[in-house]
Enzyme design. Structure first.
Site, PDB file in Angstrom:
ATOM      1  CG  ASP A 108      -1.902   1.052   1.319  1.00  0.00           C
ATOM      2  OD1 ASP A 108      -1.788   2.022   0.539  1.00  0.00           O
ATOM      3  OD2 ASP A 108      -2.798   0.972   2.169  1.00  0.00           O
TER       4      ASP A 108
ATOM      5  CE1 TYR B 292      -9.280   5.865   0.911  1.00  0.00           C
ATOM      6  CE2 TYR B 292     -10.315   3.893   0.019  1.00  0.00           C
ATOM      7  CZ  TYR B 292      -9.193   4.678   0.221  1.00  0.00           C
ATOM      8  OH  TYR B 292      -7.982   4.273  -0.259  1.00  0.00           O
TER       9      TYR B 292
HETATM   10  P1  NAD Z   1      -7.914   9.618   3.222  1.00  0.00           P
HETATM   11  O1  NAD Z   1      -6.558  10.126   2.885  1.00  0.00           O
HETATM   12  O2  NAD Z   1      -8.845   9.216   2.144  1.00  0.00           O
HETATM   13  O3  NAD Z   1      -8.673  10.724   4.101  1.00  0.00           O
HETATM   14  C1  NAD Z   1      -8.085  11.239   5.286  1.00  0.00           C
HETATM   15  C2  NAD Z   1      -9.115  11.347   6.365  1.00  0.00           C
HETATM   16  O4  NAD Z   1      -9.981  12.451   6.121  1.00  0.00           O
HETATM   17  C3  NAD Z   1     -10.039  10.130   6.518  1.00  0.00           C
HETATM   18  O5  NAD Z   1      -9.900   9.623   7.834  1.00  0.00           O
HETATM   19  C4  NAD Z   1     -11.428  10.697   6.264  1.00  0.00           C
HETATM   20  O6  NAD Z   1     -12.421  10.059   7.036  1.00  0.00           O
HETATM   21  C5  NAD Z   1     -11.236  12.145   6.692  1.00  0.00           C
HETATM   22  N1  NAD Z   1     -12.263  13.077   6.223  1.00  0.00           N
HETATM   23  C6  NAD Z   1     -12.916  13.123   5.017  1.00  0.00           C
HETATM   24  N2  NAD Z   1     -13.803  14.147   5.002  1.00  0.00           N
HETATM   25  C7  NAD Z   1     -13.684  14.785   6.204  1.00  0.00           C
HETATM   26  C8  NAD Z   1     -14.332  15.918   6.775  1.00  0.00           C
HETATM   27  N3  NAD Z   1     -15.273  16.600   6.115  1.00  0.00           N
HETATM   28  N4  NAD Z   1     -13.980  16.285   8.033  1.00  0.00           N
HETATM   29  C9  NAD Z   1     -13.036  15.590   8.728  1.00  0.00           C
HETATM   30  N5  NAD Z   1     -12.388  14.519   8.231  1.00  0.00           N
HETATM   31  C10 NAD Z   1     -12.718  14.114   6.988  1.00  0.00           C
HETATM   32  O7  NAD Z   1      -7.768   8.435   4.258  1.00  0.00           O
HETATM   33  P2  NAD Z   1      -6.642   7.320   4.316  1.00  0.00           P
HETATM   34  O8  NAD Z   1      -5.532   7.781   5.166  1.00  0.00           O
HETATM   35  O9  NAD Z   1      -6.333   6.892   2.947  1.00  0.00           O
HETATM   36  O10 NAD Z   1      -7.411   6.182   5.094  1.00  0.00           O
HETATM   37  C11 NAD Z   1      -8.702   5.788   4.648  1.00  0.00           C
HETATM   38  C12 NAD Z   1      -9.130   4.550   5.368  1.00  0.00           C
HETATM   39  O11 NAD Z   1      -8.445   3.422   4.864  1.00  0.00           O
HETATM   40  C13 NAD Z   1      -8.952   4.529   6.865  1.00  0.00           C
HETATM   41  O12 NAD Z   1     -10.112   3.952   7.422  1.00  0.00           O
HETATM   42  C14 NAD Z   1      -7.782   3.632   7.056  1.00  0.00           C
HETATM   43  O13 NAD Z   1      -7.786   3.014   8.335  1.00  0.00           O
HETATM   44  C15 NAD Z   1      -8.051   2.645   5.961  1.00  0.00           C
HETATM   45  N6  NAD Z   1      -6.849   1.897   5.564  1.00  0.00           N
HETATM   46  C16 NAD Z   1      -6.928   0.533   5.476  1.00  0.00           C
HETATM   47  C17 NAD Z   1      -5.826  -0.193   5.100  1.00  0.00           C
HETATM   48  C18 NAD Z   1      -5.902  -1.686   4.985  1.00  0.00           C
HETATM   49  O14 NAD Z   1      -6.771  -2.303   5.533  1.00  0.00           O
HETATM   50  N7  NAD Z   1      -4.998  -2.278   4.256  1.00  0.00           N
HETATM   51  C19 NAD Z   1      -4.653   0.452   4.783  1.00  0.00           C
HETATM   52  C20 NAD Z   1      -4.607   1.838   4.875  1.00  0.00           C
HETATM   53  C21 NAD Z   1      -5.727   2.548   5.254  1.00  0.00           C
END
Ligand code: NAD
Length: 374
Positions: free
Chosen positions: A128, A228
């Site tokens: 990732d 997401y």
């Molecule tokens: P992202 O970069 O898409 O977004 C960053 C954060 O912004 C997110 O937590 C989102 O909920 C938040 N956000 C969106 N709109 C908002 C608003 N209006 N106000 C406040 N916050 C807001 O997120 P990311 O870092 O790519 O992570 C997305 C998800 O993927 C998370 O749940 C993470 O735990 C998950 N994830 C899973 C795996 C896996 O299972 N392999 C790996 C990485 C991430």
């Protein structure tokens, strides 16, 4: 099989190979060729690659007969003259913005695979690139804020008086936000954080920070679809804006990271809210390239509004090139090696595999991915 690594474009400091991954490939009998100077930005000398078992040379020789080209950012299609028909091109190819380049990769007969579309599932965690690079960006956003801030982060009790701890607020608690919270805490700031996904409340608390959440209006229950966030209701957005207004006026540092896949970044901080902050405060907007969470933010620049510095952070992982390269290179190697057939001593990317399906953009001269098919 031969894998080629080219020197990236001038803005890029990272490199897609490190000696450790070179050794992993060569141990399987894979030939590795690296363009001269490819590791310069990440402090890896040509001799380090040579010692690890790679052949270092000029671009033409590196590309010649390569079965796969691994990269950080997708190279200009014109720079791939001489690449073999059917060769794999694997990296962060930015397919939604660089659609013409994807078409050109297809026309050149390359099999392009976009690492940023890797599903966020357990099986693909080690591949990732979004997580590995966002984690570093979250850390660096706080370090950059600390260096711009004219005050200290931790509380200090000295003979000359007490220095108050900085108040740091993180908006958006995904991978980058969680690391920003952890880094702020390590530096001694008082940290609070908010997100629209209710599941993050516990994560914020577990890092010793204070959750700031809209109560009584539904945001996004649990993790959200695929982990997401999606768009929230106008009622929620109004409640969030009111909550943020009250909180932000008391903050010294704000790190915003909020993103919604496939949409412009949500606007979280208005000019009036910036004006309510104490002069000398710092905002780092990690969503700058996606339109920004902060009004007046300019990607790639530091803007002064009402005495508050707004940093439009772009590709912060590039400023930690050695670590960012190491993690990215391992993400790439983990993907390729998951599809290495030891008995046949060959790479096999089955059409029906969920990871291959999710990231394959071009094949057989055509753009094949549903999200970008003409
Ligand atoms: P992202 O970069 O898409 O977004 C960053 C954060 O912004 C997110 O937590 C989102 O909920 C938040 N956000 C969106 N709109 C908002 C608003 N209006 N106000 C406040 N916050 C807001 O997120 P990311 O870092 O790519 O992570 C997305 C998800 O993927 C998370 O749940 C993470 O735990 C998950 N994830 C899973 C795996 C896996 O299972 N392999 C790996 C990485 C991430």
């Amino acid at each position: 099989m031969k894998i080629a690594f080219l020197k990236e474009g001038s803005a890029e400091t990272r490199v897609a190979a490190i000696p450790e991954t070179v050794k992993k490939f060569t141990a399987l009998g894979i030939e590795v060729a690296i363009e001269q100077g490819a590791g310069e930005g990440a402090s890896i000398a040509d001799s380090d690659y040579d010692t690890a078992g790679a052949t270092v040379g000029a671009r033409d020789a590196v590309l010649k007969d390569a079965d796969a080209i691994l990269c950080i950012m997708g190279p200009e299609p014109g720079s791939l003259q001489g690449a073999k028909q059917g060769a794999i091109l694997l990296g962060a190819l930015d397919p939604t913005r660089r659609t013409d380049d994807v078409k050109a990769y297809a026309a050149a007969g390359l099999q392009a695979l976009a690492m940023e579309w890797m599903p966020r599932i357990t099986r693909a965690q080690s591949m990732d690139i979004l997580s590995s690079q966002s984690n570093l960006a979250g850390y660096k956003a706080v370090v950059d804020a600390a260096s711009l801030y004219g005050r200290a982060f931790p509380m200090m009790m000295t003979a000359a008086g007490t220095v108050s701890p900085a108040k740091l607020f993180v908006m958006g608690v995904g991978v980058a936000g969680l690391q920003a919270i952890a880094t702020g805490r390590r530096l001694g700031a008082q940290v609070s954080a908010t997100d629209v996904r209710s599941a993050t409340k516990e994560q914020i608390q577990s890092l010793g920070a204070k959750p700031i959440f809209v109560e009584g209006v539904a945001g996004i229950e649990g993790e959200g679809q695929g982990g997401y966030a999606g768009e929230t209701s106008p009622e929620y957005q109004a409640a969030q804006a009111e909550l943020v207004s009250g909180h932000i006026a008391k903050q010294d540092i704000v790190i915003t990271t909020a993103l919604i896949p496939g949409r412009a970044a949500p606007r979280l901080i208005s000019d009036a809210q910036i004006a309510s902050m104490r002069p000398g405060s710092i905002i780092v907007d990690l969503a700058a390239e996606a339109g920004g969470n902060v009004e007046g933010c300019v990607a790639g620049e530091v803007v002064d509004r009402h005495g508050v510095k707004i940093v439009g952070a772009v590709q912060l992982a590039r400023t930690l090139a050695a670590d960012a390269s190491a993690l990215f290179a391992r993400n790439l190697a983990n993907f390729l090696l998951a599809f290495w057939d030891k008995e046949a001593s060959a790479l096999k990317l089955p059409d029906d595999d969920e990871l291959v399906k999710a990231i394959r953009l071009t094949n057989g001269g055509q753009v094949v991915h549903d999200r970008i098919k003409p």
